[in-house]
Design a protein around this motif. Structure first.
Motif, mmCIF file in Angstrom:
data_model
loop_
_atom_site.group_PDB
_atom_site.id
_atom_site.type_symbol
_atom_site.label_atom_id
_atom_site.label_comp_id
_atom_site.label_asym_id
_atom_site.label_seq_id
_atom_site.Cartn_x
_atom_site.Cartn_y
_atom_site.Cartn_z
ATOM 1 N N PHE A 91 -1.203 -2.091 15.191
ATOM 2 C CA PHE A 91 -1.212 -1.839 13.757
ATOM 3 C C PHE A 91 0.209 -1.828 13.216
ATOM 4 O O PHE A 91 1.105 -1.234 13.821
ATOM 5 N N ALA A 92 0.414 -2.470 12.078
ATOM 6 C CA ALA A 92 1.720 -2.412 11.425
ATOM 7 C C ALA A 92 1.978 -0.968 10.986
ATOM 8 O O ALA A 92 1.078 -0.312 10.447
ATOM 9 N N PRO A 93 3.183 -0.451 11.212
ATOM 10 C CA PRO A 93 3.460 0.937 10.850
ATOM 11 C C PRO A 93 3.217 1.234 9.376
ATOM 12 O O PRO A 93 2.776 2.327 9.027
ATOM 13 N N THR A 94 3.481 0.251 8.494
ATOM 14 C CA THR A 94 3.271 0.503 7.066
ATOM 15 C C THR A 94 1.794 0.741 6.753
ATOM 16 O O THR A 94 1.453 1.627 5.966
ATOM 17 N N ARG A 95 0.927 -0.027 7.362
ATOM 18 C CA ARG A 95 -0.510 0.176 7.140
ATOM 19 C C ARG A 95 -0.966 1.502 7.741
ATOM 20 O O ARG A 95 -1.836 2.179 7.188
ATOM 21 N N ASP A 99 12.351 -1.560 7.310
ATOM 22 C CA ASP A 99 11.674 -0.554 8.136
ATOM 23 C C ASP A 99 12.368 0.801 8.071
ATOM 24 O O ASP A 99 11.711 1.847 8.095
ATOM 25 N N PHE A 100 13.700 0.806 8.014
ATOM 26 C CA PHE A 100 14.425 2.072 7.924
ATOM 27 C C PHE A 100 14.162 2.751 6.581
ATOM 28 O O PHE A 100 13.961 3.968 6.515
ATOM 29 N N ARG A 101 14.150 1.967 5.506
ATOM 30 C CA ARG A 101 13.855 2.545 4.187
ATOM 31 C C ARG A 101 12.447 3.125 4.148
ATOM 32 O O ARG A 101 12.229 4.225 3.648
ATOM 33 N N ILE A 102 11.500 2.362 4.684
ATOM 34 C CA ILE A 102 10.113 2.830 4.671
ATOM 35 C C ILE A 102 9.956 4.077 5.536
ATOM 36 O O ILE A 102 9.234 5.016 5.180
ATOM 37 N N ALA A 103 10.647 4.116 6.681
ATOM 38 C CA ALA A 103 10.586 5.298 7.543
ATOM 39 C C ALA A 103 11.116 6.524 6.819
ATOM 40 O O ALA A 103 10.542 7.620 6.908
ATOM 41 N N THR A 104 12.209 6.377 6.087
ATOM 42 C CA THR A 104 12.802 7.507 5.377
ATOM 43 C C THR A 104 11.913 7.965 4.229
ATOM 44 O O THR A 104 11.672 9.170 4.049
ATOM 45 N N ILE A 105 11.416 7.015 3.439
ATOM 46 C CA ILE A 105 10.523 7.360 2.322
ATOM 47 C C ILE A 105 9.238 7.995 2.849
ATOM 48 O O ILE A 105 8.763 9.007 2.329
ATOM 49 N N GLY A 106 8.672 7.378 3.890
ATOM 50 C CA GLY A 106 7.430 7.913 4.457
ATOM 51 C C GLY A 106 7.612 9.308 5.010
ATOM 52 O O GLY A 106 6.730 10.168 4.875
#
Length: 477
Positions: free
Chosen positions: A339-343, A277-284
């Motif tokens: 909703f999942a944050p990634t979606r 989740d931290f990686r996805i938050a940073t990339i996003g």
């Protein structure tokens, strides 16, 4: 067995107290965030008037917009780390005080150099407010529902500030001077700095406070040099004025990673990147700045120059985009946990791309009205992105690192924004028709939209890749 009335009253008191504390924190942090984003976007709508008054050429005009991003990106992570260790309320209030002083400096700036310096300081102040503010919310709200509600409200202030900043600046410029909006924002910042002492409770990590001096120096200098190179690259990437800061900045950032990996009290705990989740938050966040904030920040200027609308008209278009962002972010407080944050991120990037594609051809058609559907669609996408990123920023890290998580997330966002603004201006001013030596072109404006759409698609794809890591994540507090 019945419960004594006195015991019921005593047990209800802490709950009511916690509710009041959370409500006060939410009000103070949201008001300050609204102010930061109004200040961030205000000069965009009145850039021609500001540049003319300060005698700024086209290259300097890029700095009039981007200087605040330099201060933001270089100090967000520093501010988050200092807030966790020395007190988030203390850093938050210091940021408001500095914002008041620096905005007053911008209001009275006699030349472009002074204005740019004031904007850099505004960025430093804004970094303290954003990083510590989101950290304060993470500490005040502990349940998933409470955090989803609070971070969605916070995210909606990003859209509201982007909507109101240009509009306020355009109205006050039409009534008198572009300096009036800076004077008003400075006064509001001073009032908030005085009020937040009573509205906020102090919070900090339960560990010895240390300043990661090598990390602060290498990160701040590295990001500053990198952003200088990006901004200077508008008129050519192979010049020494671009290559030297680019190489030095890259080396300093590499040194920062080594220092953080070996340090006893790092400003950025690299072990956090083991968390998906931290990686996805940073990339996003990086792709949000690059694809959503960068092109959208430049769009009102392009429409003004290419279609010929007034500053107030350009601010009105920005209001549509940011207004849609505000509405969607605000609504996510009711639906965020469903909703999942990634979606949510993937859908936000998809809407951003669709909105940009819907605006293609507006400059050739000489029609500002053709941008409206695309602005509403991409604005809705931005609202989804903001709400998801704010939620991830505080839920993807341990409780004692919430300001660090906010700082890392917003650093990635505003580094991406700096890239996006510089790239958009470079493209729009480089693809000129034969015989035109300066300004922007309709073809360049379309290429900006196409590139923004392409990067948004890449961002959506990147956030859907959740690679599992077997190494243990840091334990939550």
């Amino acid at each position: 067995m019945s419960t004594p009335a006195g015991a019921t009253a005593r047990s209800a008191a802490p709950v009511a107290d916690a509710t009041r504390t959370g409500s006060r924190a939410l009000f103070a942090v949201c008001a300050a965030t609204l102010l930061v984003l109004m200040n961030y976007t205000a000069p965009v709508a009145v850039l021609p008037q500001t540049a003319r008054s300060l005698g700024a050429g086209l290259t300097t005009q890029t700095w009039l917009i981007n200087a605040i991003t330099l201060g933001l990106a270089a100090t967000l992570l520093v501010a988050g780390s200092l807030g966790d260790d020395f007190g988030r309320r203390r850093i938050f209030r210091a940021g408001l005080a500095l914002l008041a002083a620096s905005t007053l400096g911008a209001a009275v700036a006699p030349n472009a150099g002074t204005f740019v310096a004031a904007r850099v300081l505004q960025g430093v102040a804004s970094a303290a407010i954003l990083a510590a503010g989101l950290g304060l919310l993470g500490h005040a709200f502990h349940t998933n529902h409470g955090r989803s509600h609070a971070t969605a409200r916070w995210a909606s202030m990003l859209g509201a500030g982007i909507a109101l900043g240009p509009l306020t600046a355009a109205v006050l410029t039409a009534l008198g001077s572009w300096r009036w909006s800076h004077l008003m924002l400075a006064a509001v910042a001073a009032v908030l700095a005085a009020l937040t002492g009573r509205l906020l409770a102090e919070s900090r990590a339960e560990r010895p406070a240390r300043i990661d001096v090598p990390g602060v120096l290498t990160l701040g200098a590295g990001l500053s040099l990198l952003l200088v190179a990006i901004t200077a690259g508008r008129i050519g990437w192979l010049r020494p004025a671009v290559l030297i800061p680019l190489v030095l900045g890259t080396l300093l950032l590499a040194a920062f990673v080594v220092i953080e990996a070996r340090g006893r009290a790092p400003m950025l705990d690299l072990a956090l990147f083991r968390r998906p989740d931290f990686r996805i938050a940073t990339i996003g966040a990086f792709f949000t700045g690059l694809a959503a904030i960068g092109p959208s920040t430049v769009l009102p200027v392009l429409v003004q120059r290419l279609v010929g609308i007034s500053a107030l008209g350009g601010a009105g278009l920005a209001f549509l985009w940011a207004g849609a962002s505000f509405v969607v972010s605000n609504q996510m407080r009711h639906h965020g946990t469903r909703f999942a944050p990634t979606r949510q991120l993937a859908l936000g990037f998809a809407l951003t791309a669709a909105g940009y594609l819907a605006m293609l051809g507006y400059a050739d058609a000489h029609s500002w009205a053709r941008t409206i559907p695309g602005l509403l669609i991409s604005g809705a996408g931005s609202g989804l992105l903001n709400a998801a990123l704010a939620r991830l920023a505080v839920t993807s890290v341990p409780l004692d690192r919430v300001a660090m998580g906010s700082g890392a997330n917003n650093t990635a966002r505003y580094v991406g924004s700096a890239f996006g603004v510089a790239a958009s201006i470079t493209v729009a001013s480089s693809l000129l028709p034969a015989g035109q030596t300066a300004g922007f072109s309709a073809h360049g404006a379309d290429v900006v939209l196409l590139l923004g759409a392409g990067v948004a698609v890449l961002g959506g794809a990147a956030t859907l890749i959740r690679r599992r890591v077997t190494a243990p994540a840091p334990a939550a507090v």
